[in-house]
Every structure is written in structure tokens, then in C-alpha cells.
Scaffold this motif. Structure first.
Motif, PDB file in Angstrom:
ATOM      1  N   LEU A  13     -37.686 -16.104 -41.739  1.00  0.00           N
ATOM      2  CA  LEU A  13     -38.090 -15.378 -40.527  1.00  0.00           C
ATOM      3  C   LEU A  13     -39.089 -16.332 -39.663  1.00  0.00           C
ATOM      4  N   TRP A  44     -25.582   4.931 -36.108  1.00  0.00           N
ATOM      5  CA  TRP A  44     -26.511   4.619 -37.074  1.00  0.00           C
ATOM      6  C   TRP A  44     -26.083   5.465 -38.163  1.00  0.00           C
ATOM      7  N   LYS A  47     -23.332   4.277 -40.142  1.00  0.00           N
ATOM      8  CA  LYS A  47     -23.912   3.027 -40.742  1.00  0.00           C
ATOM      9  C   LYS A  47     -23.155   1.859 -40.285  1.00  0.00           C
ATOM     10  N   GLN A  50     -26.047  -0.463 -38.999  1.00  0.00           N
ATOM     11  CA  GLN A  50     -26.537  -1.372 -40.064  1.00  0.00           C
ATOM     12  C   GLN A  50     -25.810  -2.266 -40.629  1.00  0.00           C
ATOM     13  N   GLU A  54     -27.002  -6.245 -40.658  1.00  0.00           N
ATOM     14  CA  GLU A  54     -26.766  -7.266 -41.751  1.00  0.00           C
ATOM     15  C   GLU A  54     -25.966  -8.272 -41.659  1.00  0.00           C
TER      16      GLU A  54
ATOM     17  N   MET B   1     -28.534  -1.138 -48.950  1.00  0.00           N
ATOM     18  CA  MET B   1     -29.204  -2.520 -48.986  1.00  0.00           C
ATOM     19  C   MET B   1     -29.110  -2.848 -50.354  1.00  0.00           C
ATOM     20  N   VAL B   6     -29.023 -10.889 -47.800  1.00  0.00           N
ATOM     21  CA  VAL B   6     -29.983 -11.692 -47.004  1.00  0.00           C
ATOM     22  C   VAL B   6     -30.889 -10.929 -46.375  1.00  0.00           C
ATOM     23  N   LEU B   7     -30.609  -9.605 -45.868  1.00  0.00           N
ATOM     24  CA  LEU B   7     -31.400  -8.568 -45.107  1.00  0.00           C
ATOM     25  C   LEU B   7     -32.624  -8.334 -46.357  1.00  0.00           C
ATOM     26  N   LEU B   9     -33.836 -10.117 -49.181  1.00  0.00           N
ATOM     27  CA  LEU B   9     -34.574 -11.157 -49.483  1.00  0.00           C
ATOM     28  C   LEU B   9     -35.381 -11.937 -48.311  1.00  0.00           C
ATOM     29  N   VAL B  11     -35.871 -10.475 -45.103  1.00  0.00           N
ATOM     30  CA  VAL B  11     -36.669  -9.553 -43.929  1.00  0.00           C
ATOM     31  C   VAL B  11     -37.405  -8.392 -44.852  1.00  0.00           C
ATOM     32  N   LEU B  13     -38.071  -7.569 -47.858  1.00  0.00           N
ATOM     33  CA  LEU B  13     -38.831  -8.026 -49.237  1.00  0.00           C
ATOM     34  C   LEU B  13     -40.335  -8.494 -48.713  1.00  0.00           C
ATOM     35  N   ALA B  41     -32.791   4.903 -46.220  1.00  0.00           N
ATOM     36  CA  ALA B  41     -32.230   5.565 -44.874  1.00  0.00           C
ATOM     37  C   ALA B  41     -31.249   4.232 -44.513  1.00  0.00           C
ATOM     38  N   TRP B  42     -31.447   3.026 -44.663  1.00  0.00           N
ATOM     39  CA  TRP B  42     -30.746   1.979 -44.341  1.00  0.00           C
ATOM     40  C   TRP B  42     -29.113   2.124 -44.860  1.00  0.00           C
ATOM     41  N   GLY B  43     -28.915   2.384 -46.007  1.00  0.00           N
ATOM     42  CA  GLY B  43     -27.868   2.622 -46.453  1.00  0.00           C
ATOM     43  C   GLY B  43     -27.287   4.070 -46.643  1.00  0.00           C
ATOM     44  N   PRO B  45     -28.183   7.011 -44.211  1.00  0.00           N
ATOM     45  CA  PRO B  45     -28.913   7.332 -43.029  1.00  0.00           C
ATOM     46  C   PRO B  45     -29.159   8.857 -42.945  1.00  0.00           C
ATOM     47  N   VAL B  46     -28.105   9.747 -43.300  1.00  0.00           N
ATOM     48  CA  VAL B  46     -27.888  11.007 -43.367  1.00  0.00           C
ATOM     49  C   VAL B  46     -28.696  11.755 -44.603  1.00  0.00           C
ATOM     50  N   PHE B  49     -32.484  12.583 -45.541  1.00  0.00           N
ATOM     51  CA  PHE B  49     -32.960  13.971 -45.250  1.00  0.00           C
ATOM     52  C   PHE B  49     -32.658  14.980 -46.266  1.00  0.00           C
ATOM     53  N   ILE B 121     -25.779   7.471 -52.094  1.00  0.00           N
ATOM     54  CA  ILE B 121     -26.135   6.420 -52.916  1.00  0.00           C
ATOM     55  C   ILE B 121     -27.195   6.888 -53.600  1.00  0.00           C
TER      56      ILE B 121
END
Lengths: 372, 472
Positions: A13, A44, A47, A50, A54, B1, B6-7, B9, B11, B13, B41-43, B45-46, B49, B121
Motif C-alpha cells: 500500500l 456490485w 460481484k 468486486q 481484486e 475474499m 492479495v486483496l 493480505l 489491503v 488485513l 459483503a465483498w463476496g 453483496p446481497v 442483508f 457463502i
């Protein structure tokens, strides 16, 4: 200690927001390009956004070139493992093309019958060209796999009497076509040369290696044209670390350290274009990537006529005065080009004959007819 | 995720840990919940809720579980109906409709047209945690959580949200209630554990996975007996290092933020029987099944025949829990069958054999089991036929020195805890390492830093990073 490790996690980062694009040497080769997908509720929800993020993060991190090079370096040095499709590690750190090694020892790409038919027609074409005062030559530079066969892994050192190279040579000889098989010529040079004529870590000959063929070809052409052509002579040689294609295998490996650390020789030329040497022939060259090292002396525009052309694999056309732009062979009236040229040169290395003659066989009847 | 991305490890974490450690104590639970919502929500998203909505409902239903409440049984039933119902709907409706439709076609009925239901998931994991909460509170074993934030923390804490370990409420309720900065003294141990897990996953599981994918790519017809055995063995080690690695990472992350999750693996391939295997493999699932299914069915306090039925039933459910497909059911029943056989006579017979033979027997049964687990039923039988045909011993795979070295290391690591002492030593290793003196730490810490960097490099360098338990 814990926070030092967390700090390590932050490095990508930090790099992303502090490094400029020039900080790291970019990677060579072809890499997956990820385009940015705009955020939207549907993208979104399904996915896609997302997944795109990634991929973007993975592929576009500024630290990635360094990370990739570290990984490749470790794999290569520790396990002799590499991340390149068509590569073979030989003895003493020599890198070879797997497909060319295969073509040398074991696999046939050419069909003898169709090759014979083509070469017979090529012989007719050669005769017609000569009759019209045009220079014609077939040049076969040795591939590294042929010249340094003793450096190949054992499996690839087998002799193959029916290799593409042997078939081509036999067929050319049977049809009495003027050709240069440069293998023995380069073996002699290799015995005496103090600088690499073929790099340990490239697919092709070096600029210095190609220089011998360049001079040989231009001298031969000059004799053919009664010494009227501008003369190319060596002004000096410069010792340098390899540049450009002289380490192409190695560069595509994307390592941190060089494998071949030797000095390479780069000739600088001068042109003698005095009064009686003003004839610049229009040359049409057909061939494979071995031509690029001939071209890299940047002298051909001063010797060849402006509208000379290089037909790369008889598919892409490069003009003598501008190699940055390419055109499709379809945009060219090949019959007109051959009719108006002064010389035709075919240059193809010994084990890169897969697909030879790359479509010329479809045009050759038309050419013969036109020249008749 | 997934953790080995990479995302995560580079970003997620570092950002999470920075926010977590820099925030005041009263905000830390909020930070965990907030990042857990982002993570899920990343993996999904719906479905986030759905997860949040069902958690709100569950939390309010659980208020009625107290002994004095006249509606407590009804409330428990409602909670179980809600959670099991949602699990059945999302996970099993496709399976049932497809099978009924196929059966109907056999009797000349029209095919049932339906829109396939997507699987949220981690539903299998968080549903079990919700059930655990409901039953523990209903039984009065642990008091219910009075704060919704605490309840949400228990259900959706990201380290264990999508692939376990399945944390029973009784395992963490005190940790959630008494959450304080004093719990962070094990963070270095957690980090070491996380790195060990990441290394297991990236270096070993992914190497075995590469062999598995190469053998799959050969196609069943072109696979020799030797390749079939290699494939089965490679999958056996892949799934172990994949899942055990993920569990290590989850446990490590838990320790970093002050939670001690139960262990999930304990050298399972050293087991001397299938019943021991299930005390060493996916331990938290085994414990859950025992506490909330096997014991309520009567446990060992019923007739012998009923015990056998209970065992087979529990393993049928366990197989079905893993996936809505016949191969998972057969895998579960296969293990259940051997548990019954061991109770009947096999265990007594095995005890007369050398320990090495007992271990070989268990390992062999487990390998055969993984064949059912890893492919559809029809393919599994053909694959087994290939394995036992011993027709061709050709191995036409190109396996690099690096892969061989890592696989050998993995195999060695799987069997290294050969006696109680070594087993204990290795299980305590992260704790011991985290408590070394300064000079020892200065030696060992760079090793872990190197492993972390190397794992990150490998992940960035490779597009191949499958994770088996992610789909459950």
C-alpha cells in the motif's frame, strides 16, 4: 515484533501511493491487462465489480514487478524453474527454445512432398529473377540449438536425419538453388570469436553475430551489382552489457540479476557512398526473427532503397525506412513488388521452419507467371 | 475474499489491524463487526442483508429462551425452524428439485422448471453457530447475550465466518462478554499461527492442488492407475493443508484480536481408526455434531442397534452438510459404515495389529473416502476402478523439483506427530515461539517474516489459488 510484521503487510500500500511509475523496472513479456469496471448496483450485486477490483489490485500493484522478479529469481536460482512457456535450460546456463530444440532432434514440422513442390517452384522463380538481373539468395542461419547442440539437455542432442533443416537443405540442393547454410561458417567464427555471437540467454544470434552475415550479404550483393552499392565498413566496436534482443530469453524470464554477465560487442559502421557507389537496390526480404539483428545496425536505410521491404513470416510488412509501423501482407501487391525490386532474400533459421514458407507458396505461381 | 488473496493480505488485513489497534477499547467490537460486514459483503453483496436480517430476528427470538418464559420451547422451535429452514432452502432446494424432477422424468412426468437458488457463502458455518447459540442458551448452559453487537460479533466475526472453525457458543461466550485489551497479549502467537496457516495453504496445499488439476486435465480415460493413485493422494494432502491452513489462519486472526477459537485439526492422518480420525479431523464439526445431534439422539445411552443407527445418521447428516450432492452423502455414509464396523469387530481386530498397520488402514479408508468427496458419484466409481485396476503404472506428469520438495515436506509434516510427545510439542509450537526470549525471537522472527513475504510473493505470482472449503 507484531507491529513490524503488520508494517510489512503495509508495504504494497505504501508503495502504491509513494512510488512513481519509473521506480521499478517494468516486466517484459505479455501480461494480462485488466480494465477498470465502473461501479454500479448491478455490477456490485453480481460481484463483477468486486472481481474486477481484486484483479486490478493483483495485476496493477506498483510493487508487482519487484514481487514477480523476486519470485522468479528464487524459482530460477533454487529450483531451475522458470515462468516461460517455450524455454529449456541447457548445460552451463544456456537457455534454448523448447520448440526449436524439438525441431532439431525429434519433431518434423515440414511435409517433404509439399516442400519439394514449393522448392521446385522456388527454383523456377530464382532462375527467372536471375534472368531479369535480380539478386536472389536463401540464407539459413544456424539456430542456437544447432550451433550449441552440445549444450542441449541429453534428450535433445539426438541427430535427426529427417529434421526440417535437413529436408530443406536437401530440397534446395536438389533444385540447385543458391543458398547459404551458415552453420559451418558460424562454427569457425565461434571457435575464434572473443565475444558472444550467440548469447547464452537469447533465442537468436547477437548483434555482433548477425554482423558477419550482414557484411557477407552486402559484399555478395555488391559484387552482384558490380560494386555500385554503398559500402558498409566497421568504424569501431563498443563493449557493453547486452541490449535489446541479445538476451531476449533472459529478459522475458523477468529475473532480478543477469544470468549472462559477459560483455557483448556492438559494431559502429560507416558508409562509403562515393560517386561510383550510389546504387541503392530495392530489396525484398522474407524471413523470420533472425532478420531483426541484421536490421538493428540501423544501416540498411542507407544501403537499400527507401521502398525496400521486410516481409516478416510473409505476413507482416515493414518498410526499410520505418520499422515502427507494420502493415498486413494483404495490403501489398506482391507481384508488383517483386517485379520492381532488385533483390529477393529469404532468411530463415535452421529450426524455425514450422509453417515455412508462410503463405509464399500461395503466391508463387502468380509470381512465376508475372516474371515469365 | 479468501485469506490467501492479495486483496486480503495487502489491503483488508493491514487496514483492519490498523483501525483495530488504533481505535479506543469501546470501539474495537464495532470495528470487528464493521470489517466483518465488509468482508462478507465483498463476496456476498446481497446475502449480507439476509445474514444481518436473520441475525436480528434470531437475537430477538432468543430473548424468550429464559427459563421463566412460557414461550421458550416455541421460541426455540421458531429459531431452529428459521435457521434450518433457511439452510435447507438455500443449500438443498436445488438438490431436491433436481432429483424429484429426474425421478419424475423416469415416470414420464415433465421436467420441473425452476430458477436455481444461489448459495450464500458460509451459510453452513454460521447456521451451525446460530443453532449452537440457541441451544446453549435454551439449555441454560450459558447466559444469552444482552447486546446485539455481541451477538453479531459471535455470528459474523470474519476470521471464522465463511469456513470455520465452527465456534460453539459455550467456547466463546465469556470471551465476548469479557472482551478487553488484556486479551491481546497473544497477538504475536496469533500472527505466527496465521503465517503457519498461510504457508500451509500457499506452499503445500496449492502445490498438491496443481498435481490434482494436472491429473484432472488428463481426463479419466487417459489416466493410468499410478496417476489415479497420485491424484487421490494429492487430493488427500491438498484438502488437509487447505482446510487446516485456513483454520490456522482463522485461529491466528482470532488471537490477534483477542479471541481463542477451538482447534480444528490434530494430525488426522496419524489416526489409528476412523473413530479417532473424527476426533482429529474438523474437530469443531465433530464436537458440534456430538453436542447438538448425536447426544440429543440418545448418544451412547441407547440400545446397541440404536447407537449404530445414530452413528450412521449423524454421518449421513455430516456428509449432507458438506454439500447437496449424492457423493457427499455416500462419503458420509462410508465413514459412518466404518465407524459401525469398528464398533462391531474391526476395532478389536485392529488393536491386535501393529500401530503402523492401524494407521495404514485408516489412511487407506480416508483416501478412498476423499475420492467420493472430490467428484460426482459416477466419476468416483470409475476413478476407483482405475485405481484398483493397476493396469498402467505410467506417470506422464511433469512435476518440478520445487513441487516434489514441497510435497515431501507436506507429507512429512502430516505424519510428524508420530507420538504424543511430538504431537504436543508441535501443537504448542506457535505458543512456545511467541514466548521465546529476545535473542531467540530475533532469530525466529525473520524466519516468519520471510515466510509471510514469500507467501505473498507466491500469491501475487500465481493465478492458481483454489480453496476447497470455501464452497461449503
Amino acid at each position: 515484533m507484531f507491529f513490524i510484521a503488520i508494517g510489512v503487510l503495509f508495504i504494497p500500500l505504501v508503495f502504491q501511493y509513494s512510488a512513481t511509475n519509473e521506480t521499478l523496472q517494468p516486466l517484459n513479456g505479455v501480461f494480462e491487462k485488466t480494465d477498470t469496471l465502473q461501479f454500479s448496483i448491478p455490477s456490485w450485486k453480481n460481484k463483477k465489480w468486486q472481481e474486477n477490483r481484486e484483479l486490478l489490485i493483483k495485476n496493477n500493484l506498483k510493487i508487482k514487478p519487484l514481487i514477480v522478479r523476486i519470485g522468479h529469481e528464487l524459482d530460477y536460482r533454487l529450483f531451475k524453474e522458470y515462468h516461460m512457456a517455450d524455454l529449456l535450460i541447457g548445460k552451463d546456463g544456456y537457455l534454448f527454445s523448447k520448440s526449436w530444440s524439438n525441431a532439431k532432434c525429434c519433431a518434423n514440422n515440414l511435409n517433404k512432398d509439399s516442400l519439394d513442390i514449393f522448392i521446385k517452384k522456388l527454383a523456377t522463380l530464382a532462375t527467372l529473377l536471375e534472368k531479369k538481373g535480380k539478386y536472389f539468395k536463401v540464407i539459413i542461419p544456424p539456430s542456437k540449438e544447432e550451433l550449441y547442440a552440445n549444450k542441449l539437455p541429453l534428450l535433445y542432442t539426438l541427430d535427426n536425419e529427417n529434421s526440417d533443416y535437413t529436408l530443406l537443405k536437401k530440397s534446395l540442393a536438389n533444385n540447385k538453388i543458391a543458398y547459404w547454410d551458415l552453420l559451418s561458417y558460424y562454427k569457425v567464427i565461434d571457435d575464434t570469436a572473443r565475444f558472444p555471437i550467440y548469447s547464452k540467454t537469447s533465442a537468436h544470434w547477437t548483434t555482433y553475430g548477425a554482423h558477419f552475415t550482414l557484411l557477407k550479404l552486402l559484399n555478395d550483393m555488391s559484387v552482384f551489382f558490380n560494386g555500385d552499392m554503398p559500402n558498409l565498413a566497421v568504424k569501431s566496436f563498443k563493449k557493453e552489457k547486452f541490449k535489446g534482443g541479445d538476451g531476449d530469453h533472459e529478459q522475458t524470464l523477468n529475473l532480478i540479476n543477469r544470468i549472462d554477465n559477459k560483455d557483448f560487442l556492438y559494431p559502429a559502421y560507416k558508409i562509403d557512398s562515393s560517386k561510383n557507389k550510389t546504387f541503392k537496390p530495392k530489396v525484398i526480404t522474407i524471413g523470420d526473427s533472425f532478420y531483426w539483428a541484421l536490421k538493428s545496425c540501423w544501416m540498411l536505410p542507407y544501403i537499400y532503397k527507401k521502398d525496400s521491404k521486410y516481409l516478416y513470416y510473409f505476413s507482416t510488412v515493414y518498410y526499410n525506412n520505418d520499422y515502427t509501423k507494420s502493415h498486413s501482407i494483404d495490403s501489398l501487391n506482391i507481384v508488383e513488388e517483386i517485379e520492381s525490386c532488385n533483390a529477393v532474400v529469404i532468411i530463415n533459421s535452421t529450426h524455425n521452419l514450422n509453417g515455412f514458407p508462410y503463405g509464399l507458396e500461395k503466391k508463387i505461381d502468380e509470381l512465376i507467371l508475372a516474371l515469365k | 475474499m479468501v485469506f490467501s488473496s492479495v486483496l486480503f493480505l495487502s489491503v483488508f488485513l493491514p487496514c483492519f489491524l490498523a483501525c483495530f489497534y488504533l481505535s479506543p477499547q469501546f470501539l474495537k467490537k464495532w470495528i470487528i463487526v464493521f470489517f466483518s460486514i465488509l468482508f462478507y459483503a465483498w463476496g456476498a453483496p446481497v446475502f449480507i442483508f439476509f445474514l444481518l436480517g436473520s441475525s436480528v430476528l434470531d437475537f430477538f427470538i432468543s430473548k424468550n429462551f429464559e427459563a421463566s418464559n412460557p414461550f421458550r420451547k416455541l421460541s426455540l422451535f421458531a429459531s431452529l425452524f428459521l435457521n434450518v429452514g433457511l439452510l435447507c432452502y438455500f443449500k438443498y432446494v436445488n438438490f431436491f428439485v433436481t432429483n424429484i424432477s429426474t425421478l419424475g422424468e423416469y415416470f414420464s412426468f415433465n421436467e420441473i422448471a425452476f430458477k436455481e437458488v444461489l448459495l450464500p457463502i458460509g451459510i453452513s458455518f454460521f447456521t451451525f453457530q446460530k443453532i449452537s447459540y440457541a441451544i446453549d442458551v435454551f439449555r441454560g448452559e450459558n447466559k444469552r447475550l444482552t447486546s446485539f453487537l455481541d451477538y453479531l460479533l459471535y455470528i459474523i466475526m470474519f476470521p471464522q465466518l465463511i469456513a470455520g472453525p465452527i465456534v460453539r457458543y459455550k467456547d466463546v461466550h465469556l470471551q465476548i462478554k469479557n472482551f478487553s485489551s488484556n486479551n491481546f497479549d497473544q497477538k504475536l502467537q496469533g500472527l505466527y499461527r496465521f503465517i503457519i496457516g498461510l504457508s500451509k495453504k500457499v506452499f503445500i496445499a496449492n502445490t498438491f492442488a496443481l498435481i490434482v488439476s494436472q491429473i484432472n486435465a488428463l481426463g479419466l480415460e487417459n489416466t493410468s492407475s499410478a496417476e489415479a493413485w497420485l491424484g487421490a493422494l494429492a487430493y488427500t494432502f491438498q484438502i488437509y493443508f487447505d482446510f487446516a491452513g485456513y483454520s490456522d489462519m482463522a485461529i491466528g486472526l482470532g488471537l490477534m484480536i483477542g479471541f481463542k477459537f477451538p482447534e480444528n485439526f490434530n494430525f488426522p492422518y496419524l489416526s489409528k481408526s476412523i473413530s479417532e480420525f473424527w476426533k482429529r479431523w474438523h474437530i469443531t464439526l465433530g464436537s458440534w455434531m456430538r453436542d447438538y445431534l448425536y447426544i440429543p439422539l440418545g448418544g451412547n445411552k441407547v440400545s446397541t442397534k440404536r447407537i449404530y443407527f445414530n452413528l450412521v445418521f449423524v454421518f449421513f447428516i455430516s456428509g449432507f452438510w458438506h454439500g447437496a450432492n449424492w457423493n457427499f452423502i455416500v462419503w458420509g455414509l462410508f465413514h459412518g459404515l466404518f465407524l459401525v464396523l469398528e464398533r462391531l469387530f474391526l476395532s478389536a481386530a485392529l488393536k491386535k495389529m501393529p500401530v503402523l498397520f492401524q494407521r495404514f488402514y485408516t489412511f487407506f479408508i480416508v483416501i478412498i473416502g476423499w475420492v467420493f468427496f472430490s467428484m460426482d458419484l459416477e466419476t468416483a466409481f470409475v476413478f476407483l476402478k482405475k485405481m484398483f485396476a493397476f493396469s498402467s503404472l505410467n506417470l506422464e506428469l511433469s512435476i518440478s523439483v520445487k513441487s516434489w520438495s514441497l510435497m515431501l515436506f507436506g507429507i512429512l509434516f502430516s505424519f510428524i506427530g508420530f507420538n504424543k510427545k511430538t504431537e504436543l510439542f508441535l501443537n504448542e509450537l506457535p505458543f512456545r515461539i511467541a514466548n521465546l526470549n529476545t535473542s531467540q525471537t530475533l532469530v525466529i522472527f525473520p524466519v516468519f517474516l520471510f515466510l509471510l513475504s514469500m507467501a505473498t510473493i507466491w500469491i501475487m505470482n500465481s493465478g492458481f489459488n483454489p480453496f476447497i472449503y470455501y464452497r461449503f
